[in-house]
Write an enzyme that holds these catalytic residues in place. Structure first.
Site, PDB file in Angstrom:
ATOM      1  N   ASN A  42       0.878  -1.268   0.014  1.00  0.00           N
ATOM      2  CA  ASN A  42      -0.102  -0.023   0.085  1.00  0.00           C
ATOM      3  C   ASN A  42       0.974   1.100   0.085  1.00  0.00           C
ATOM      4  O   ASN A  42       0.282   2.294   0.100  1.00  0.00           O
ATOM      5  CB  ASN A  42      -1.014   0.020   1.139  1.00  0.00           C
ATOM      6  CG  ASN A  42      -1.873  -1.359   1.377  1.00  0.00           C
ATOM      7  OD1 ASN A  42      -2.412  -1.684   0.289  1.00  0.00           O
ATOM      8  ND2 ASN A  42      -2.016  -1.859   2.454  1.00  0.00           N
ATOM      9  N   HIS A  49     -14.119  -2.457   6.483  1.00  0.00           N
ATOM     10  CA  HIS A  49     -12.764  -2.959   6.975  1.00  0.00           C
ATOM     11  C   HIS A  49     -12.981  -3.779   8.566  1.00  0.00           C
ATOM     12  O   HIS A  49     -13.882  -3.289   9.280  1.00  0.00           O
ATOM     13  CB  HIS A  49     -11.753  -2.076   7.113  1.00  0.00           C
ATOM     14  CG  HIS A  49     -10.499  -2.736   7.548  1.00  0.00           C
ATOM     15  ND1 HIS A  49      -9.840  -2.665   8.676  1.00  0.00           N
ATOM     16  CD2 HIS A  49      -9.432  -3.135   6.566  1.00  0.00           C
ATOM     17  CE1 HIS A  49      -8.607  -3.209   8.493  1.00  0.00           C
ATOM     18  NE2 HIS A  49      -8.239  -3.204   7.387  1.00  0.00           N
ATOM     19  N   GLU A  78     -16.084   3.570   4.048  1.00  0.00           N
ATOM     20  CA  GLU A  78     -14.926   3.891   3.664  1.00  0.00           C
ATOM     21  C   GLU A  78     -14.939   4.895   2.504  1.00  0.00           C
ATOM     22  O   GLU A  78     -15.899   4.908   1.565  1.00  0.00           O
ATOM     23  CB  GLU A  78     -14.325   2.609   3.295  1.00  0.00           C
ATOM     24  CG  GLU A  78     -13.964   1.515   4.596  1.00  0.00           C
ATOM     25  CD  GLU A  78     -13.294   0.178   4.181  1.00  0.00           C
ATOM     26  OE1 GLU A  78     -12.426   0.248   3.058  1.00  0.00           O
ATOM     27  OE2 GLU A  78     -13.586  -0.719   5.052  1.00  0.00           O
ATOM     28  N   SER A 134     -10.997  -0.963   0.652  1.00  0.00           N
ATOM     29  CA  SER A 134      -9.524  -1.476   0.631  1.00  0.00           C
ATOM     30  C   SER A 134      -9.691  -2.864  -0.076  1.00  0.00           C
ATOM     31  O   SER A 134      -8.879  -3.092  -0.863  1.00  0.00           O
ATOM     32  CB  SER A 134      -9.311  -1.709   2.198  1.00  0.00           C
ATOM     33  OG  SER A 134     -10.098  -2.609   2.480  1.00  0.00           O
ATOM     34  N   ASP A 163     -13.847   6.159   6.800  1.00  0.00           N
ATOM     35  CA  ASP A 163     -12.430   5.432   7.043  1.00  0.00           C
ATOM     36  C   ASP A 163     -11.922   5.537   5.746  1.00  0.00           C
ATOM     37  O   ASP A 163     -12.227   5.196   4.667  1.00  0.00           O
ATOM     38  CB  ASP A 163     -12.635   4.135   7.219  1.00  0.00           C
ATOM     39  CG  ASP A 163     -11.091   3.502   7.634  1.00  0.00           C
ATOM     40  OD1 ASP A 163     -10.140   3.844   7.129  1.00  0.00           O
ATOM     41  OD2 ASP A 163     -11.018   2.459   8.203  1.00  0.00           O
ATOM     42  N   HIS A 182      -7.429   4.377   2.328  1.00  0.00           N
ATOM     43  CA  HIS A 182      -6.737   4.247   1.148  1.00  0.00           C
ATOM     44  C   HIS A 182      -6.920   5.239   0.167  1.00  0.00           C
ATOM     45  O   HIS A 182      -6.505   5.749  -1.140  1.00  0.00           O
ATOM     46  CB  HIS A 182      -7.253   3.005   0.274  1.00  0.00           C
ATOM     47  CG  HIS A 182      -7.108   1.928   0.861  1.00  0.00           C
ATOM     48  ND1 HIS A 182      -5.566   1.106   0.500  1.00  0.00           N
ATOM     49  CD2 HIS A 182      -7.317   0.906   1.862  1.00  0.00           C
ATOM     50  CE1 HIS A 182      -5.489  -0.065   1.236  1.00  0.00           C
ATOM     51  NE2 HIS A 182      -6.570   0.090   2.078  1.00  0.00           N
ATOM     52  N   LYS A 184      -0.103   3.713   4.837  1.00  0.00           N
ATOM     53  CA  LYS A 184      -0.343   3.509   3.480  1.00  0.00           C
ATOM     54  C   LYS A 184       0.240   4.568   2.666  1.00  0.00           C
ATOM     55  O   LYS A 184       1.572   4.599   2.616  1.00  0.00           O
ATOM     56  CB  LYS A 184      -1.823   3.268   3.216  1.00  0.00           C
ATOM     57  CG  LYS A 184      -2.287   2.089   3.769  1.00  0.00           C
ATOM     58  CD  LYS A 184      -3.419   1.554   3.820  1.00  0.00           C
ATOM     59  CE  LYS A 184      -3.826   0.364   4.658  1.00  0.00           C
ATOM     60  NZ  LYS A 184      -4.928   0.019   5.342  1.00  0.00           N
TER      61      LYS A 184
HETATM   62  C1  LIG Z   1      -5.337  -0.743   6.472  1.00  0.00           C
HETATM   63  C2  LIG Z   1      -6.719  -0.053   6.956  1.00  0.00           C
HETATM   64  C3  LIG Z   1      -6.971  -0.054   8.380  1.00  0.00           C
HETATM   65  C4  LIG Z   1      -5.911  -0.266   9.326  1.00  0.00           C
HETATM   66  O1  LIG Z   1      -4.804   0.551   9.166  1.00  0.00           O
HETATM   67  P1  LIG Z   1      -3.148   0.146   9.866  1.00  0.00           P
HETATM   68  O2  LIG Z   1      -2.668   1.306  10.075  1.00  0.00           O
HETATM   69  O3  LIG Z   1      -2.876  -0.675   8.912  1.00  0.00           O
HETATM   70  O4  LIG Z   1      -3.462  -0.504  11.111  1.00  0.00           O
HETATM   71  C5  LIG Z   1      -8.184   0.597   8.630  1.00  0.00           C
HETATM   72  N1  LIG Z   1      -9.049   0.622   7.823  1.00  0.00           N
HETATM   73  C6  LIG Z   1      -8.987   0.484   6.652  1.00  0.00           C
HETATM   74  C7  LIG Z   1     -10.107   0.624   5.402  1.00  0.00           C
HETATM   75  C8  LIG Z   1      -7.565  -0.217   5.983  1.00  0.00           C
HETATM   76  O5  LIG Z   1      -7.738  -0.237   4.670  1.00  0.00           O
END
Ligand SMILES: *Cc1c(COP(=O)(O)O)cnc(C)c1O
Length: 389
Positions: free
Chosen positions: A45, A131, A174, A178, A203, A206, A237
């Protein structure tokens, strides 16, 4: 009776669902070394190549020399250092909100945020594809959890109409999904939330660094006002480091400092990682060419794979999922690609719904044209061999 772990692992194996760690012997770059062999990395990522960028590394090294390695305590005890404070200011400015609060990881950000926003009397309406960290956070919150069909605004509206008016309600989604790479219809969701007095929580793990003219994320992409939503994201990411954050009002920040257990009862992020994240955000803001390269690579690979006849999701991001349905085919194809020097693991249930196993490619701004051509050729051969195309 004790559980028989070995037996349970064998059962996973027969269902093609066993997962194994592979050890990388190289930093996160467009190539990865495993067991002494080089592969083209299509599964990181690290969208903008900042996870091993000299200026980001330098910021971490300088910060270690100045601040040491460990923060020593939780943020409220004595763990808040200048780099943490600086990073939160940088994040707030980048996200164009009043304030930001950082957490140890993106995962724990969700575990801290959601239960702080709602209690057992409340209602959470979450997109079906949210997620795992969001779903765990919802369970931890103990509020009633209802799931709406993926990106289905009408279904969400039905659920909102059914609830009692006074019930505190969160709608969770989101920005960029993801596992599918598609976008949530944020403008429609926001309108609906306004009509029904619900809070929209996004969230943007990405989306940040990737979406929007300035890389501010999915909210910028849709031209929405960041003051109107509550957003979280990760530093792991596109930002290339580690940790997570909530971006919103100063009052929200203050409230979370006082109530979010995943903030209060954990040691502060190492200060060097905070300093590295600040350096990475600076690069994102000052080098738009990186994002342009990312999108050029993404569009090129998306077109090439589609032209070969692969079935991609409705992706609108640098996440390119190729659906092959069965876990067995996904594993075999991943193995064939591995043998051809391409590293792209199979994504299987429970990460994705049954019969939607996939190979999920992620593109970076740093992939070269030549690397992408090699990937396309390998996919053409593996796809034909597996009768996926
Ligand atoms: C990767 C991800 C997370 C978690 O983030 P980390 O920093 O890897 O713990 C949370 N939500 C989504 C949608 C993700 O893709």
């Amino acid at each position: 009776m004790a559980r028989d772990f070995e037996q349970e692992i064998k059962e996973l194996e027969t269902r093609h669902l066993r997962r194994q760690l592979r050890i990388a012997e190289s930093p996160s770059e467009t190539t990865i070394t495993i067991e002494g062999r080089r592969f083209i990395a299509m599964a990181s990522n690290n969208y903008l190549g900042l996870a091993n960028h000299p200026a980001v590394n330098r910021a971490a090294i300088d910060a270690i020399e100045r601040w040491g390695v460990g923060a020593g305590a939780a943020r409220l005890i004595s763990g808040t250092m200048t780099p943490h404070h600086q990073l939160e200011q940088d994040l707030a400015r980048f996200k164009q909100v009043e304030a930001a609060l950082t957490f140890g990881t993106g995962y724990t950000t969700n575990l801290g945020l959601i239960p702080a926003l709602i209690d057992r009397d409340g209602l959470i309406l979450a997109d079906r594809y949210c997620h795992a960290s969001l779903i765990e956070a919802c369970r931890l919150a103990k509020a009633t959890l209802r799931v709406f069909h993926h990106n289905d605004v009408e279904h969400l509206e039905k659920l909102l109409k059914k609830r009692e008016k006074a019930q505190c309600t969160l709608v969770i989604t989101e920005g960029v999904f993801s596992m599918d790479g598609d976008l949530a219809p944020l403008p429609e969701l926001l309108t609906l939330c306004r009509q029904h007095e619900a809070t929209l929580v996004i969230d943007d793990a990405h989306g940040t660094g990737v979406m929007g003219a300035n890389g501010r994320g999915t909210i910028e992409h849709f031209g929405l006002n960041p003051q109107d939503v509550m957003q979280m994201g990760t530093l792991s990411k596109a930002i290339g480091t580690g940790g997570g954050y909530v971006a919103g009002t100063a009052a929200l920040k203050e409230y979370l400092i006082n109530t979010a257990k995943a903030f209060i009862y954990t040691t502060a992020q190492p200060p060097a990682i905070a300093a590295a994240a600040s350096a990475a955000i600076r690069i994102i803001q000052h080098e738009p060419a990186r994002r342009e390269r990312l999108w050029k690579n993404r569009n090129h690979l998306h077109a090439a794979l589609t032209n070969l006849g692969f079935q991609l999701t409705d992706t609108q991001s640098p996440i390119l999922p190729i659906i092959v349905k069965s876990s067995e085919t996904a594993l075999k194809m991943s193995q064939a690609l591995y043998e051809a020097g391409i590293y792209v693991p199979a994504i299987r249930p429970p990460t994705v719904p049954k019969d939607s196993s996939r190979l999920r490619l992620t593109v970076s701004s740093e992939h070269t044209q030549e690397q992408l051509e090699t990937v396309v050729t390998a996919f053409r051969e593996a796809g034909k061999e597996m009768q996926v195309i």
